[in-house]
Design an enzyme around this catalytic site. Structure first.
Site, PDB file in Angstrom:
ATOM      1  N   GLN A 113       0.844  -1.267  -0.098  1.00 35.10           N
ATOM      2  CA  GLN A 113      -0.053   0.161  -0.275  1.00 35.10           C
ATOM      3  C   GLN A 113       0.478   0.880   0.192  1.00 35.10           C
ATOM      4  O   GLN A 113       0.455   2.391   0.107  1.00 35.10           O
ATOM      5  CB  GLN A 113      -1.033   0.072   1.252  1.00 35.10           C
ATOM      6  CG  GLN A 113      -1.836  -0.890   1.291  1.00 35.10           C
ATOM      7  CD  GLN A 113      -2.919  -1.217   2.563  1.00 35.10           C
ATOM      8  OE1 GLN A 113      -2.309  -1.548   3.776  1.00 35.10           O
ATOM      9  NE2 GLN A 113      -3.694  -0.709   2.233  1.00 35.10           N
ATOM     10  N   ASN A 114       2.333   1.413  -0.228  1.00 33.90           N
ATOM     11  CA  ASN A 114       3.087   2.112   0.647  1.00 33.90           C
ATOM     12  C   ASN A 114       3.313   2.615  -1.153  1.00 33.90           C
ATOM     13  O   ASN A 114       3.942   2.295  -2.249  1.00 33.90           O
ATOM     14  CB  ASN A 114       4.456   1.797   1.356  1.00 33.90           C
ATOM     15  CG  ASN A 114       4.209   1.409   2.589  1.00 33.90           C
ATOM     16  OD1 ASN A 114       2.864   1.813   3.006  1.00 33.90           O
ATOM     17  ND2 ASN A 114       5.164   0.421   2.978  1.00 33.90           N
ATOM     18  N   ASP A 116       6.457   4.349  -1.455  1.00 30.16           N
ATOM     19  CA  ASP A 116       8.062   4.473  -1.465  1.00 30.16           C
ATOM     20  C   ASP A 116       8.754   4.005  -2.134  1.00 30.16           C
ATOM     21  O   ASP A 116       9.773   4.705  -1.701  1.00 30.16           O
ATOM     22  CB  ASP A 116       7.892   4.593   0.646  1.00 30.16           C
ATOM     23  CG  ASP A 116       7.585   3.689   0.881  1.00 30.16           C
ATOM     24  OD1 ASP A 116       8.337   2.612   0.366  1.00 30.16           O
ATOM     25  OD2 ASP A 116       7.093   3.555   2.299  1.00 30.16           O
ATOM     26  N   HIS A 131      -0.850   0.899  -4.137  1.00 30.25           N
ATOM     27  CA  HIS A 131      -1.760   2.534  -4.367  1.00 30.25           C
ATOM     28  C   HIS A 131      -0.634   3.797  -4.981  1.00 30.25           C
ATOM     29  O   HIS A 131      -0.852   4.884  -4.897  1.00 30.25           O
ATOM     30  CB  HIS A 131      -1.654   3.090  -2.903  1.00 30.25           C
ATOM     31  CG  HIS A 131      -2.974   2.401  -2.471  1.00 30.25           C
ATOM     32  ND1 HIS A 131      -2.796   2.633  -1.085  1.00 30.25           N
ATOM     33  CD2 HIS A 131      -3.633   2.172  -2.411  1.00 30.25           C
ATOM     34  CE1 HIS A 131      -4.184   1.685   0.069  1.00 30.25           C
ATOM     35  NE2 HIS A 131      -4.736   1.795  -1.645  1.00 30.25           N
ATOM     36  N   CYS A 142      -2.785  15.894 -21.039  1.00 37.24           N
ATOM     37  CA  CYS A 142      -2.135  15.628 -22.134  1.00 37.24           C
ATOM     38  C   CYS A 142      -2.083  14.663 -22.088  1.00 37.24           C
ATOM     39  O   CYS A 142      -1.905  13.164 -22.569  1.00 37.24           O
ATOM     40  CB  CYS A 142      -1.428  16.154 -22.937  1.00 37.24           C
ATOM     41  SG  CYS A 142       0.219  15.977 -22.235  1.00 37.24           S
ATOM     42  N   CYS A 167       1.945  20.766 -22.366  1.00 38.65           N
ATOM     43  CA  CYS A 167       1.663  21.818 -21.934  1.00 38.65           C
ATOM     44  C   CYS A 167       1.002  22.543 -21.236  1.00 38.65           C
ATOM     45  O   CYS A 167       0.011  23.407 -20.318  1.00 38.65           O
ATOM     46  CB  CYS A 167      -0.189  20.937 -21.968  1.00 38.65           C
ATOM     47  SG  CYS A 167      -0.404  19.970 -20.921  1.00 38.65           S
ATOM     48  N   GLY A 204       2.317  -4.540   9.065  1.00 40.16           N
ATOM     49  CA  GLY A 204       2.519  -3.344   8.611  1.00 40.16           C
ATOM     50  C   GLY A 204       1.343  -2.794   8.539  1.00 40.16           C
ATOM     51  O   GLY A 204       1.205  -1.356   7.868  1.00 40.16           O
ATOM     52  N   ASN A 230       1.518  -6.886  13.478  1.00 44.67           N
ATOM     53  CA  ASN A 230       0.954  -5.421  13.076  1.00 44.67           C
ATOM     54  C   ASN A 230       1.140  -4.984  14.638  1.00 44.67           C
ATOM     55  O   ASN A 230       0.882  -5.833  15.281  1.00 44.67           O
ATOM     56  CB  ASN A 230      -0.359  -5.034  12.363  1.00 44.67           C
ATOM     57  CG  ASN A 230      -0.653  -3.753  12.115  1.00 44.67           C
ATOM     58  OD1 ASN A 230       0.342  -3.552  11.484  1.00 44.67           O
ATOM     59  ND2 ASN A 230      -1.614  -3.239  11.922  1.00 44.67           N
TER      60      ASN A 230
HETATM   61 ZN   LIG Z   1       0.465  18.308 -20.570  1.00 41.05          ZN
END
Ligand SMILES: [Zn+2]
Length: 262
Positions: A113-114, A116, A131, A142, A167, A204, A230
């Site tokens: 879910q991280n 990083d 995620h 664009c 753009c 975790g 956890n």
């Molecule tokens: Zn663009």
């Protein structure tokens, strides 16, 4: 041995040994990781109120897709300290322990879910970032995609918002905001991994963010054994074969060592 490892009680050691046996005998493991695996690396749980990142903003007001479209500067102000922490963070022993288990053939997939990228930096290869990721940016005008490295240091250190070279619209990091769909192919792969694994390890994550929190249920429906490590309780604790309350940076290295030594 550091102080934390010395404090592991006999009871926790038994649970660690049980978890290691499940992983060894299954030989087909899937891991789901959440914010708790990166907090030991200094990255706050950005969904948790009171973690610092939320001090000035309501996440639903700034970290949603519609908020980004209407007020991208406000999003970027909120995102800046988190992005800086992520850029400066290093993998911790929990990330390395999972990379060791993958290399040794015990883990097939890490679902995280991280955003990083610390699993990859620790050496893990089969990582599904449900995620999204900080690694790339997409233009909201664009839809061109760009690697973050071209924009990140001027954003972090000079506060210059990333803009599309074509753009001039603001670029959105490829992280999944509130109201956004999960990346489809990644999500399908994650579901499949959970349907075919012999053991599922939750590390975790408090299993509070849907739909990702439903993945361990899929594994259970397909008769996988569930291990949960956890700090706080989860809604599936009573269905877990092994439940360890603790810091994953202390517990996971001990589990991986026990598996490898087995
Ligand atoms: Zn663009």
């Amino acid at each position: 041995m550091n102080a934390n490892q010395n404090e592991i009680s006999a009871e926790i050691q038994d649970l660690i040994n049980m978890a290691a046996r499940l992983i060894s005998s299954a030989r087909c493991g899937v891991v789901l990781t959440g914010a708790g695996i990166s907090t030991p690396s200094g990255i706050p749980d950005f969904r948790t109120p009171g973690s610092g990142i939320w001090s000035y903003f309501n996440p639903m007001e700034v970290a949603s897709l519609s908020a980004f479209r209407y007020q991208p500067e406000k999003f970027l102000t909120w995102f800046h300290p988190l992005a800086k922490k992520i850029l400066q963070a290093l993998p911790n022993p929990a990330h390395y322990a999972l990379a060791i288990l993958e290399k040794a053939g015990y883990l097939q997939t890490i679902i995280t879910q991280n955003i990083d990228g610390l699993h990859q930096r620790a050496g893990s290869e089969q990582v599904l970032e449900v995620h999204g990721t900080m690694e790339s940016l997409t233009c909201i005008g664009c839809y061109s995609k760009y690697p973050s490295e071209d924009f990140i240091s001027s954003f972090i250190y000079k506060g210059i918002p990333p803009r599309c070279p074509d753009c001039d619209q603001i670029l959105k990091p490829d992280v999944i905001l509130f109201e956004e769909q999960l990346p489809k192919q990644t999500w399908l792969k994650a579901q499949k991994a959970c349907q075919t694994c012999g053991v599922m390890l939750v590390a975790g994550s408090s299993l509070e963010v849907t739909p990702v929190a439903t993945l361990p249920q899929r594994a259970l429906e397909n008769h996988a054994k569930l291990i949960i490590i956890n700090q706080s309780p989860t809604y599936l604790d009573s269905l877990a074969e092994v439940r360890i309350q603790g810091d994953v940076a202390d517990v996971l290295p001990l589990i991986s060592q026990a598996v490898i030594d087995d």
